[in-house]
Design a protein around this motif. Structure first.
Motif, mmCIF file in Angstrom:
data_model
loop_
_atom_site.group_PDB
_atom_site.id
_atom_site.type_symbol
_atom_site.label_atom_id
_atom_site.label_comp_id
_atom_site.label_asym_id
_atom_site.label_seq_id
_atom_site.Cartn_x
_atom_site.Cartn_y
_atom_site.Cartn_z
ATOM 1 N N PRO A 265 0.843 -1.223 0.000
ATOM 2 C CA PRO A 265 0.000 0.000 0.000
ATOM 3 C C PRO A 265 0.872 1.265 0.000
ATOM 4 O O PRO A 265 1.807 1.406 0.794
ATOM 5 C CB PRO A 265 -0.811 -0.129 1.284
ATOM 6 C CG PRO A 265 -0.860 -1.611 1.528
ATOM 7 C CD PRO A 265 0.449 -2.143 1.063
ATOM 8 N N ALA A 266 0.535 2.193 -0.898
ATOM 9 C CA ALA A 266 1.320 3.440 -1.035
ATOM 10 C C ALA A 266 1.186 4.325 0.190
ATOM 11 O O ALA A 266 2.064 5.151 0.470
ATOM 12 C CB ALA A 266 0.889 4.190 -2.295
ATOM 13 N N GLU A 267 0.082 4.171 0.942
ATOM 14 C CA GLU A 267 -0.117 5.027 2.097
ATOM 15 C C GLU A 267 0.919 4.784 3.179
ATOM 16 O O GLU A 267 1.094 5.602 4.074
ATOM 17 C CB GLU A 267 -1.526 4.832 2.657
ATOM 18 C CG GLU A 267 -1.826 3.422 3.090
ATOM 19 C CD GLU A 267 -3.268 3.277 3.575
ATOM 20 O OE1 GLU A 267 -3.738 4.168 4.302
ATOM 21 O OE2 GLU A 267 -3.912 2.264 3.194
ATOM 22 N N PHE A 268 1.643 3.601 3.110
ATOM 23 C CA PHE A 268 2.732 3.370 4.067
ATOM 24 C C PHE A 268 3.827 4.410 3.911
ATOM 25 O O PHE A 268 4.579 4.690 4.849
ATOM 26 C CB PHE A 268 3.320 1.973 3.882
ATOM 27 C CG PHE A 268 2.415 0.848 4.335
ATOM 28 C CD1 PHE A 268 1.233 1.134 5.009
ATOM 29 C CD2 PHE A 268 2.735 -0.478 4.087
ATOM 30 C CE1 PHE A 268 0.405 0.094 5.428
ATOM 31 C CE2 PHE A 268 1.908 -1.503 4.514
ATOM 32 C CZ PHE A 268 0.725 -1.224 5.171
ATOM 33 N N GLY B 236 3.168 7.551 2.692
ATOM 34 C CA GLY B 236 2.539 8.861 2.564
ATOM 35 C C GLY B 236 1.739 9.026 1.295
ATOM 36 O O GLY B 236 1.335 10.133 0.946
ATOM 37 N N GLY B 237 1.464 7.919 0.585
ATOM 38 C CA GLY B 237 0.701 8.013 -0.653
ATOM 39 C C GLY B 237 -0.785 7.995 -0.411
ATOM 40 O O GLY B 237 -1.254 7.981 0.731
ATOM 41 N N GLN B 238 -1.521 7.933 -1.520
ATOM 42 C CA GLN B 238 -2.964 7.953 -1.441
ATOM 43 C C GLN B 238 -3.485 6.558 -1.087
ATOM 44 O O GLN B 238 -2.977 5.559 -1.573
ATOM 45 C CB GLN B 238 -3.549 8.403 -2.788
ATOM 46 C CG GLN B 238 -3.201 9.811 -3.165
ATOM 47 C CD GLN B 238 -3.795 10.824 -2.189
ATOM 48 O OE1 GLN B 238 -4.900 10.640 -1.653
ATOM 49 N NE2 GLN B 238 -3.061 11.908 -1.936
ATOM 50 N N PRO B 239 -4.496 6.526 -0.235
ATOM 51 C CA PRO B 239 -5.095 5.227 0.092
ATOM 52 C C PRO B 239 -5.627 4.556 -1.171
ATOM 53 O O PRO B 239 -6.165 5.209 -2.060
ATOM 54 C CB PRO B 239 -6.219 5.590 1.055
ATOM 55 C CG PRO B 239 -5.823 6.914 1.624
ATOM 56 C CD PRO B 239 -5.114 7.633 0.531
ATOM 57 N N GLY B 240 -5.479 3.223 -1.242
ATOM 58 C CA GLY B 240 -5.947 2.471 -2.412
ATOM 59 C C GLY B 240 -4.900 2.327 -3.495
ATOM 60 O O GLY B 240 -5.075 1.534 -4.425
ATOM 61 N N GLU B 241 -3.835 3.090 -3.395
ATOM 62 C CA GLU B 241 -2.766 2.970 -4.383
ATOM 63 C C GLU B 241 -1.664 2.048 -3.824
ATOM 64 O O GLU B 241 -1.519 1.875 -2.622
ATOM 65 C CB GLU B 241 -2.194 4.350 -4.709
ATOM 66 C CG GLU B 241 -3.186 5.283 -5.406
ATOM 67 C CD GLU B 241 -2.560 6.615 -5.759
ATOM 68 O OE1 GLU B 241 -1.371 6.806 -5.387
ATOM 69 O OE2 GLU B 241 -3.236 7.434 -6.403
#
Length: 446
Positions: free
Chosen positions: A85-88, A90-95
């Motif tokens: 997950p990109a949110e790990f 600091g990315g957007q959730p779902g990416e």
């Protein structure tokens, strides 16, 4: 320059000395001992035993500790990637973001100690390896018996050719003198020319037989040399005489020897074959048993983006483990049962073959004994016939010389003598050869 020539001459002399044929003077027993050591078949059967001993150790070694070591290197020029997950980061959730785990270079140094603890197949294999060695040891004895018989036959053939040559030469010389005297008598007009022509025909036949026998003698010598494991260029002298060997083999005590089937090498080999089939059945049964083994592993791992595994700064991570493996056969859809039944059938067939071999060997012994006894009878009979033929030939020669009988009567007496001579010589060789065949059937080596 002179030094070089001297070295060259010495080298030539050395090579000539190396190529000088060997000279042998052998009695029959010495020839047998020589053949058992140098005959090609005897040497190969000895090597079979050595190979069987190595095979036995190979089988034994499979149940002893085994140590293996290895070094593995891997260059990950393109690391495998994973999605997280990109949110790990600091990315957007779902990416999801691509992340590569690992290092470019990996090296593993490892060693393994393994030990078989229990396996029924291994126990049977150990028993089979002993039987395997016993088979080749008995095969060596069989080969030695065959080599011994072969040397006796070859030795006798050479002596037969020697004696035959001497007799034909003697007959030729006697006939030439008779022909010369007959030609003188014919020149004086006291006999007919037909008498001279008849003797010439007989003399031509003797010369032809003599030339043929000389060629046979040469071939017989070469065959004996090959059987002895000698070079064809070697010189060979036979120290035994045909008559002496015949007298030494006239002892009939051997015919009274009780035949012990267990001493016969072919019976021993058939027993080993039965044992092998029995072990094969045990092997199939052993597959019902569980097997147990253990292993210990030691190793070190090293990782890095640069290839610097052999530098002091490289960090190595060690590991070790102990493993035990238990394998329990449960159900094989009756496949193992079928194999056991097949092995039982093969064992029964081997027992039948052994019984057949036993009966054939008993018959073989009876035939060998009968042939030997008959050869002695023939020898004594031919010896007496030779004495009679010699007396008849001498009487006919006197009558022919004095003009009291025709050349046909004299020639007929000569032919009868020549036949008696050949029969007598052949009967001597038969006594020697039949005695050897009987000794082989009994299993006697001397």
């Amino acid at each position: 320059m002179q030094k070089s020539i001297l070295i060259f001459l010495l080298a030539c002399l050395f090579m000539q000395a190396q190529e000088t044929p060997k000279k042998y003077s052998l009695s029959l027993e010495q020839a047998i001992e020589h053949a058992l050591q140098y005959n090609y078949s005897a040497k190969n059967s000895g090597l079979d035993i050595e190979a069987a001993k190595k095979k036995k150790w190979e089988t034994t070694a499979t149940g002893l500790p085994q140590i293996n070591a290895g070094l593995d290197y891997q260059n990950n020029f393109e690391l495998q990637k994973s999605l997280i997950p990109a949110e790990f980061f600091g990315g957007q959730p779902g990416e999801f973001a691509e992340v590569a785990f690992g290092t470019k270079h990996t090296m593993l140094a490892r060693s393994t100690l393994s030990q078989l603890i229990f396996d029924g197949s291994y126990i049977v294999a150990l028993q089979a390896s002993k039987t395997y060695l016993s088979f080749y040891e008995n095969s060596k004895k069989k080969t030695d018996l065959e080599v011994r018989e072969m040397i006796i036959n070859s030795y006798g053939s050479v002596l037969l050719a020697e004696e035959n040559t001497l007799i034909l030469e003697k007959n030729k010389a006697t006939l030439e003198k008779t022909l010369f005297d007959t030609e003188q008598t014919f020149a004086n007009g006291l006999i007919e020319e037909e008498n001279v022509e008849q003797l010439k025909i007989t003399l031509a036949s003797i010369k032809s037989s003599l030339n043929y026998t000389r060629r046979l003698k040469e071939i017989a010598y070469k065959m004996l040399k090959i059987n002895l494991g000698m070079e064809l260029e070697d010189q060979l002298i036979l120290s035994d005489k045909l008559e002496d060997l015949t007298d030494a083999n006239l002892a009939t005590a051997l015919t009274g020897t009780q035949f012990e089937i267990q001493n016969n090498i072919d019976y021993k080999l058939s027993s080993i074959f039965v044992e092998q089939r029995n072990l094969e059945m045990k092997l199939e049964k052993s597959k019902y048993l569980p097997s147990l083994s253990a292993n210990v592993n030691f190793g070190y791992n090293a990782f890095g983006d640069q290839f610097q595994f052999f530098t002091p700064n490289q960090r190595w991570l060690n590991y070790s483990n102990l493993g035990i493996s238990l394998n329990v056969p449960i159900f094989s859809s009756f496949g193992k049962t079928a194999k056991v039944q097949q092995a039982k059938i093969a064992l029964e067939q081997a027992k039948n073959q052994q019984k057949e071999t036993e009966q054939k060997l008993k018959l073989q012994y009876q035939n060998a004994k009968s042939d030997y006894e008959f050869s002695i009878e023939q020898y004594l009979s031919n010896k007496e016939n030779l004495n009679l033929a010699e007396r008849i030939e001498r009487k006919q020669k006197i009558k022919f010389t004095e003009g009291l009988s025709s050349s046909f009567d004299f020639t007929d007496a000569q032919r009868q003598l020549y036949t008696a001579q050949q029969n007598y010589l052949q009967s001597m060789v038969d006594v020697i050869n039949k005695k050897a065949a009987l000794e082989k059937a009994i299993g006697q080596t001397k």
